[in-house]
Design a protein around this motif. Sequence first.
Motif, PDB file in Angstrom:
ATOM      1  N   SER A 247      -6.857  54.605  19.128  1.00  0.00           N
ATOM      2  CA  SER A 247      -7.617  53.583  19.845  1.00  0.00           C
ATOM      3  C   SER A 247      -9.120  53.751  19.645  1.00  0.00           C
ATOM      4  O   SER A 247      -9.878  52.786  19.775  1.00  0.00           O
ATOM      5  N   ILE A 248      -9.545  54.974  19.316  1.00  0.00           N
ATOM      6  CA  ILE A 248     -10.969  55.267  19.164  1.00  0.00           C
ATOM      7  C   ILE A 248     -11.426  55.153  17.713  1.00  0.00           C
ATOM      8  O   ILE A 248     -12.527  54.667  17.433  1.00  0.00           O
ATOM      9  N   TYR A 249     -10.594  55.607  16.785  1.00  0.00           N
ATOM     10  CA  TYR A 249     -10.989  55.607  15.378  1.00  0.00           C
ATOM     11  C   TYR A 249     -11.458  54.216  14.951  1.00  0.00           C
ATOM     12  O   TYR A 249     -10.979  53.199  15.472  1.00  0.00           O
ATOM     13  N   PRO A 250     -12.394  54.135  14.011  1.00  0.00           N
ATOM     14  CA  PRO A 250     -12.894  52.820  13.563  1.00  0.00           C
ATOM     15  C   PRO A 250     -11.753  51.937  13.075  1.00  0.00           C
ATOM     16  O   PRO A 250     -10.778  52.420  12.490  1.00  0.00           O
ATOM     17  N   ASN A 251     -11.880  50.638  13.332  1.00  0.00           N
ATOM     18  CA  ASN A 251     -10.874  49.722  12.808  1.00  0.00           C
ATOM     19  C   ASN A 251     -11.126  49.486  11.329  1.00  0.00           C
ATOM     20  O   ASN A 251     -12.212  49.788  10.813  1.00  0.00           O
ATOM     21  N   PRO A 252     -10.140  48.971  10.611  1.00  0.00           N
ATOM     22  CA  PRO A 252     -10.294  48.829   9.153  1.00  0.00           C
ATOM     23  C   PRO A 252     -11.485  47.983   8.732  1.00  0.00           C
ATOM     24  O   PRO A 252     -12.051  48.209   7.667  1.00  0.00           O
ATOM     25  N   VAL A 253     -11.874  47.008   9.563  1.00  0.00           N
ATOM     26  CA  VAL A 253     -13.016  46.163   9.203  1.00  0.00           C
ATOM     27  C   VAL A 253     -14.312  46.963   9.259  1.00  0.00           C
ATOM     28  O   VAL A 253     -15.129  46.931   8.328  1.00  0.00           O
ATOM     29  N   SER A 254     -14.506  47.713  10.346  1.00  0.00           N
ATOM     30  CA  SER A 254     -15.750  48.473  10.485  1.00  0.00           C
ATOM     31  C   SER A 254     -15.842  49.589   9.449  1.00  0.00           C
ATOM     32  O   SER A 254     -16.949  49.976   9.042  1.00  0.00           O
ATOM     33  N   GLU A 585      -1.544  32.990   6.385  1.00  0.00           N
ATOM     34  CA  GLU A 585      -1.010  34.073   7.214  1.00  0.00           C
ATOM     35  C   GLU A 585      -0.870  35.349   6.394  1.00  0.00           C
ATOM     36  O   GLU A 585      -0.522  35.310   5.216  1.00  0.00           O
ATOM     37  N   ALA A 586      -1.148  36.470   7.037  1.00  0.00           N
ATOM     38  CA  ALA A 586      -0.934  37.769   6.409  1.00  0.00           C
ATOM     39  C   ALA A 586       0.531  38.174   6.484  1.00  0.00           C
ATOM     40  O   ALA A 586       1.033  38.928   5.645  1.00  0.00           O
ATOM     41  N   ALA A 587       1.217  37.701   7.496  1.00  0.00           N
ATOM     42  CA  ALA A 587       2.662  37.873   7.702  1.00  0.00           C
ATOM     43  C   ALA A 587       3.054  36.743   8.652  1.00  0.00           C
ATOM     44  O   ALA A 587       2.183  36.154   9.300  1.00  0.00           O
ATOM     45  N   PRO A 588       4.333  36.418   8.730  1.00  0.00           N
ATOM     46  CA  PRO A 588       4.727  35.305   9.604  1.00  0.00           C
ATOM     47  C   PRO A 588       4.171  35.445  11.019  1.00  0.00           C
ATOM     48  O   PRO A 588       4.414  36.441  11.697  1.00  0.00           O
ATOM     49  N   GLY A 589       3.368  34.460  11.428  1.00  0.00           N
ATOM     50  CA  GLY A 589       2.810  34.459  12.766  1.00  0.00           C
ATOM     51  C   GLY A 589       1.547  35.274  12.939  1.00  0.00           C
ATOM     52  O   GLY A 589       0.980  35.318  14.033  1.00  0.00           O
ATOM     53  N   ASP A 659      -4.162  46.337   5.583  1.00  0.00           N
ATOM     54  CA  ASP A 659      -4.355  46.261   4.136  1.00  0.00           C
ATOM     55  C   ASP A 659      -5.571  45.393   3.822  1.00  0.00           C
ATOM     56  O   ASP A 659      -5.688  44.264   4.319  1.00  0.00           O
ATOM     57  N   VAL A 660      -6.454  45.896   2.977  1.00  0.00           N
ATOM     58  CA  VAL A 660      -7.645  45.130   2.613  1.00  0.00           C
ATOM     59  C   VAL A 660      -7.328  44.023   1.609  1.00  0.00           C
ATOM     60  O   VAL A 660      -8.192  43.194   1.311  1.00  0.00           O
ATOM     61  N   HIS A 661      -6.118  44.010   1.078  1.00  0.00           N
ATOM     62  CA  HIS A 661      -5.703  42.953   0.156  1.00  0.00           C
ATOM     63  C   HIS A 661      -4.974  41.846   0.922  1.00  0.00           C
ATOM     64  O   HIS A 661      -4.218  42.114   1.848  1.00  0.00           O
ATOM     65  N   SER A 662      -5.175  40.627   0.499  1.00  0.00           N
ATOM     66  CA  SER A 662      -4.366  39.527   1.017  1.00  0.00           C
ATOM     67  C   SER A 662      -2.958  39.645   0.456  1.00  0.00           C
ATOM     68  O   SER A 662      -2.744  40.279  -0.585  1.00  0.00           O
ATOM     69  N   PRO A 663      -1.961  39.038   1.104  1.00  0.00           N
ATOM     70  CA  PRO A 663      -0.599  39.058   0.557  1.00  0.00           C
ATOM     71  C   PRO A 663      -0.575  38.414  -0.837  1.00  0.00           C
ATOM     72  O   PRO A 663      -1.424  37.559  -1.154  1.00  0.00           O
ATOM     73  N   PRO A 664       0.380  38.792  -1.673  1.00  0.00           N
ATOM     74  CA  PRO A 664       0.412  38.293  -3.053  1.00  0.00           C
ATOM     75  C   PRO A 664       0.367  36.778  -3.164  1.00  0.00           C
ATOM     76  O   PRO A 664      -0.348  36.240  -4.022  1.00  0.00           O
TER      77      PRO A 664
END
Length: 701
Positions: A247-254, A585-589, A659-664
């Motif tokens: 909960s404390i560690y930086p999120n992937p965006v930051s 969408e990155a995954a359904p929903g 994941d920093v990549h968008s889905p295929p």
Amino acid sequence: MMLRLTGVLFYLVIAVSAAWCDQGDDTAGFEVSGTLLTPPDPFRGLDRPGMDRSIDPGSDFYRFANGSWFDQAVIEPGNWQVGTLQTVRDRTDLQAEMMVREIRGNRWSAETDEAKFLTIYRNYVDRNARRSAGLRPIQPFLRLIDGAETHEDIATLVGSYHLDVGGLFQISLRVDPIQGKGYVASIEPAELLLETKSLYIRPDALASQQKEDAKKILTRLLRRTEIKLGMSDRIEAVLALEHQLASIYPNPVSERQPIALRHVFTSDQLEEAHPEFAWNRFLAARGIGEGVVIQVRLLDQLDDVLSVFNATPVDVWKDYLTLRLMLNYGGYLDEATALLVRQFDAARLGVEYAHAKRRDRAWKVALNLLPDAVGRAYIDQYLSDAVVDDVTDMTDWMLAAYREHIQNASWLTEGTREQAIAKLDAIRIVVGRPPGWNNFDGFRPIKGNLFANAYSRQQLRHRSALSRLRPPAADAADESQDTERLLQDIFFSPLGVGAFYLPSLNTIVIPAAYLQAPYFDRGASLAVNFGALGTTLGHEIGHAFDDQGALRGPNGQLENWWKQEDFDRFNSLGDALSKHLASYEAAPGIPLNTKLTLGENLSDLAGVEIAWQAFKMARKAQTGAPPSKDEAQAFFLSYAQKRRSKRLPTVSINFAYGDVHSPPAVRVNGILPHVDSWYTAFDVTEAHPMWLAPEDRIQLW
């Protein structure tokens, strides 16, 4: 099995199923121009049966290129995906296995890498010796953990590279981000037991199930250390600790913000700024002496992390470190423990565990510890000079196309344009072969003790890394040789299936195993090769100019070389691309997190744009004519088939959060509508769902 031989140690940081028809070595009827072959069939190298021609290309190009394949593709037990990447990885495994068989079939001098490789291999295969040893090899470490009484003791154990369990913080060895040369020690969030931060904080049923599956295996692992009492509560306490850290560690965006790399300290400065932690004991246990530059990548979260550290009882830390020890080294102990580690790896990824043959596991363990013996043999067998020459020609065309686009980019002012070209000219591209090989002279594996050999190999890596962390004043190396020395340090396996950009060195690496069909095929058409490998090269060069690469100079140093008005325009282009992709969408929903994927999205678009331009330039140089419509179609189909993938739902959801990549499918359907030539190639009009008005199409360069 994902072998943990880097997780808590110093390491050099680098920063990843179809029948492909019409391939082979038959070059009859080809026209030879330069080094690349130009077959009369522009579609040669594509999987035409895998297409779904009932789909209109302007409605869903990803399905048009891959639909029939996708409907028939089956994910094998133990795998999380099937597709182009997995196909080439599986093929590479078979190729590597053949190299291992050849190594096993010969006699080698004791000091050779091949002999050392075989010792590790036989260590693993010797099930009886491993069963007899049981957990005895790690008993000294278990006693060391059990003897901890204070938080200062825990800080020492977390830091100890001799114990090698980590937790709380991970210290990596990174190229100095400010200077672009030399090394700094980098304090970063530790790898979590479940790896993915989102698994701890997501409320969905899939995440809950993965945590429950992992908890059962962790309980069995802890029980193997002869801890019997209060197992359920003890595991819950460990996972609660990790939940707090997650909960404390930086999120992937930051974590993608380069500005965080500027936070540097000495050990004394850390001690003064955060006296609530035993930094001197921690750093001394890590082997870091005075005067070494230390980068803190989680500075904004450091107070909260240290609060959790001090508030967590010592006994919970001891259980936590014990579990990390078991997971780090359990794969080298008896088969019962190793099986639990493999099952845990599958559980935290969200895949069904699939048993592999012991000999297959053995050579992969040996390969992880001693990659060069197989790597050199692989290059000798599968990487020809002709392929290297062809790919080098392609890189030249790609760089020429980038130069042309940068020169013609109307939105750049002259000063920024000159700086961009200077960075482009400084890019180094390593094709096929590593810039150097590991030195295993100090590693002498012994028979019959797999754990001792794995541990010894990792300690050698530690010592090698520590030797690079001298204070700057002690490094008398000629600065003109510094970049070359850094490149020699960064070893990559020729067996890696993927390409990557090293921002700190402004260098692109294309391993040998990536240079095979369908990524690159000398029997395929020029259009197909540029659509596959060309777009990969364009993508990696694009990282030099994405939202992070744009903040680094030609030597990889942190440097804003933009005029503010140009940088504002560049950011507005990224915002516009993100606005378009936000509808996917990155995954359904789960909506695509375009802040997380921005760098990859920018590089995807630049890669296709520039690869198309490079293909046109190469084609004109060969024939004097532009590409035909068929060749244009082959180019874009090749790009789409390169991206084909079918994933498990659990993995797709996990990737959606980290994941920093968008889905295929998004990397195809979300990117190609911005490329004018795609519309012409497939007669896409306003009537098609994928149509974008010309004024809405993003052109980076």
